[in-house]
Design an enzyme around this catalytic site. Structure first.
Site, PDB file in Angstrom:
ATOM      1  N   SER A 256       0.778  -3.747   3.408  1.00 25.97           N
ATOM      2  CA  SER A 256       2.206  -3.904   3.105  1.00 25.97           C
ATOM      3  C   SER A 256       2.704  -2.685   2.331  1.00 25.97           C
ATOM      4  O   SER A 256       1.915  -1.856   1.883  1.00 25.97           O
ATOM      5  CB  SER A 256       2.424  -5.149   2.261  1.00 25.97           C
ATOM      6  N   LYS A 257       4.019  -2.634   2.144  1.00 27.85           N
ATOM      7  CA  LYS A 257       4.616  -1.540   1.362  1.00 27.85           C
ATOM      8  C   LYS A 257       4.043  -1.519  -0.055  1.00 27.85           C
ATOM      9  O   LYS A 257       3.735  -0.474  -0.607  1.00 27.85           O
ATOM     10  CB  LYS A 257       6.135  -1.739   1.275  1.00 27.85           C
ATOM     11  N   ARG A 258       3.952  -2.728  -0.635  1.00 25.75           N
ATOM     12  CA  ARG A 258       3.477  -2.825  -2.024  1.00 25.75           C
ATOM     13  C   ARG A 258       2.025  -2.317  -2.117  1.00 25.75           C
ATOM     14  O   ARG A 258       1.671  -1.576  -3.033  1.00 25.75           O
ATOM     15  CB  ARG A 258       3.563  -4.284  -2.485  1.00 25.75           C
ATOM     16  N   ALA A 261       1.854   1.378  -2.018  1.00 27.49           N
ATOM     17  CA  ALA A 261       2.237   1.968  -3.306  1.00 27.49           C
ATOM     18  C   ALA A 261       1.057   1.878  -4.274  1.00 27.49           C
ATOM     19  O   ALA A 261       0.803   2.803  -5.055  1.00 27.49           O
ATOM     20  CB  ALA A 261       3.451   1.249  -3.867  1.00 27.49           C
TER      21      ALA A 261
END
Ligand code: GLU
Length: 495
Positions: A256-258, A261
């Site tokens: 996922s994006k999270r 990051a």
């Protein structure tokens, strides 16, 4: 170019940053083309204007070039099938859509989005699969053509056969058969006149003579539609190869994006340009992504791009999902760092040193490179390993100057003796300095490591450094002694 040679393409949509999956798809296409003497085309699939991200294409080209890939035809290099932007091929798709309508494989659809939404809700209520209900499929073709000609707002839909089934073939998975009744009348051309990917890609693959479609497995589910489109045109089907998907490191689901990051905080990333900035070598990244979905045998793991070109085979691609393993990336990066000639390693380290604010002397850096070659995992570690070579002065923490299991006084005393010995040497080199330093440690009843630890922090300012005496040699006698004197006074202050 003989027509029997393979033609492959990498056909990204410029909708975001270039990630591992794109890098890998491009790499496999490249390897296959280069190995077979075929043609590798880069085609920009920018038909979806809503998802278009400005700058994405430049970022993509830079990322692929950084990996070491090149292509024979593409937006930046031109070629006989230009333009290579789908947004500039609008009329070509229009003509082909017309052909499909004329041959009863497609039809105009005038349904409003509101009506479609209502029908969809109704289907959901009846627990049916939402799909187009076929209203305009039943229109008289001449009447429909007249309405379209009058400018009535419409899309063009594919007239998917309603009976029977279609069997398509994926090289890695074999034959896949689906009932036509489970397929929709997909939209080929939107109301703004722009073709959708499904039509555009099939038309382009045909016109560009593509023989092998090597792409992400997210397209496996639309393969039956693609099969229908190709058959409607009566075109030869390319070999379809759908690559494995990437899973997050835990193996559970997609990244996922999270999570991306979070990986970045750890010095890792799924984006190619980040990996460059994080100090990975393109060679390491290429080696890593090559093996996420392909293997040569059950043990070889070191591959250069050239090796991959020589050894690649479509048959050895593995369709099972591949979990992203950043530890492996570090491992491969290390392997490739070890292989670089010193001049080259120095050249690669330099930008990271400059970025950290050091003024770099190239000649000196070439001498330094071999000292850290075995230790570096990523190039961005270079400043922390070798920055002290480019500082006038180092600032050791006084407490760190104290030798293991020693008092500050004992440490200062040992350092003074070492200083006297080093001062007396004609030069400080590994050969000249190490033996007397070992002898001194013995004389003082110390382990060599205790004495060397003091000297290391004194001369490099840090507890972990490249080999001590080689480092002193590069720093030079004068500066080494100067740093040692300063360390002694710091230790004296502690006493
Ligand atoms: N434009 C599609 C994508 O970015 C390419 C799919 C294909 O290679 O056919 O995923």
């Amino acid at each position: 170019m003989s027509s029997s040679k393979p033609v492959v393409r990498f056909a990204p949509s410029p909708t975001g940053r270039t990630h591992l999956g794109s890098g890998r798809t491009a790499l496999y296409n490249y390897a296959f083309a280069r190995q077979t003497g075929g043609t590798f085309i880069l085609r920009i699939e920018d038909t979806d204007q809503k998802r278009y991200v400005p700058g994405a294409e430049q970022e993509l080209i830079q990322s692929l070039r950084w990996l070491g890939l090149d292509w024979d035809e593409g937006p930046d290099v031109g070629g006989p099938h230009a333009p290579y932007y789908q947004s500039q091929r609008r009329e070509i798709y229009q003509q082909h859509a017309q052909w499909l309508i004329e041959h009863d494989h497609a039809y105009y659809c005038f349904c409003s989005p509101e009506r479609l939404e209502k029908a969809r809700q109704e289907q959901i209520r009846l627990k049916q699969n939402p799909r187009y209900d076929g209203t305009c499929r039943r229109l008289d073709p001449d009447e429909a053509a007249a309405r379209a000609a009058r400018g009535e707002r419409h899309v063009i839909r594919f007239k998917t056969p309603q009976q029977g089934s279609i069997t398509v073939r994926d090289l890695l998975r074999g034959e896949i058969t689906v009932e036509n009744s489970s397929l929709d009348d997909y939209i080929l051309v939107k109301s703004d006149g722009l073709a959708l990917y499904h039509l555009a890609a099939m038309v382009d693959d045909h016109l560009m003579g593509v023989t092998h479609v090597i792409r992400g497995s997210e397209w496996l589910s639309t393969l039956p539609l693609h099969g229908h489109i190709l058959r409607a045109f009566g075109w030869q089907e390319p070999v379809f190869v759908h690559l494995s998907i990437f899973l997050k490191p835990s193996g559970k689901g997609k990244m996922s994006k999270r999570e991306s990051a979070e990986a970045l905080k750890d010095g890792h990333s799924i984006f190619i340009s980040d990996l460059k900035d994080l100090g990975y070598l393109p060679e390491g990244v290429v080696n890593w992504i090559a093996l996420m979905g392909w293997s040569y045998d059950d043990h070889t793991e070191f591959f250069t791009l050239q090796d991959i070109v020589e050894k690649f085979s479509l048959e050895k691609l593995n369709p099972s999902p591949a979990a992203i393993n950043f530890t492996k990336l570090d491992h491969f990066n290390g392997l490739h760092i070890r292989r670089l000639p010193p001049e080259e390693l120095a050249r690669r380290m330099k930008p990271f040193l400059l970025q950290a604010g050091y003024t770099v002397d190239d000649e000196r850096l070439v001498k330094i490179a071999p000292l850290v070659q075995e230790r570096l995992v990523t190039l961005d570690e270079a400043p922390q390993w070798v920055g002290f070579f480019f500082q006038d002065d180092v600032a050791p923490k006084p407490q760190e100057l104290v030798g293991a299991k020693m008092t500050p006084q004992e440490s200062a005393q040992a350092a003074r003796r070492a200083l006297a010995v080093l001062e007396s040497l004609p030069a400080i080199t590994l050969e000249l300095a190490e033996p007397p330093m070992r002898a001194l440690a013995e004389e003082l009843g110390l382990q060599a490591g205790q004495l060397f630890g003091i000297l290391r922090v004194a001369v490099t300012g840090q507890k972990v450094s490249p080999p001590l005496f080689e480092s002193m040699e590069i720093i030079g006698k004068e500066k080494t002694l100067q740093r040692l004197r300063k360390a002694i006074s710091l230790l004296d202050e502690l006493s």
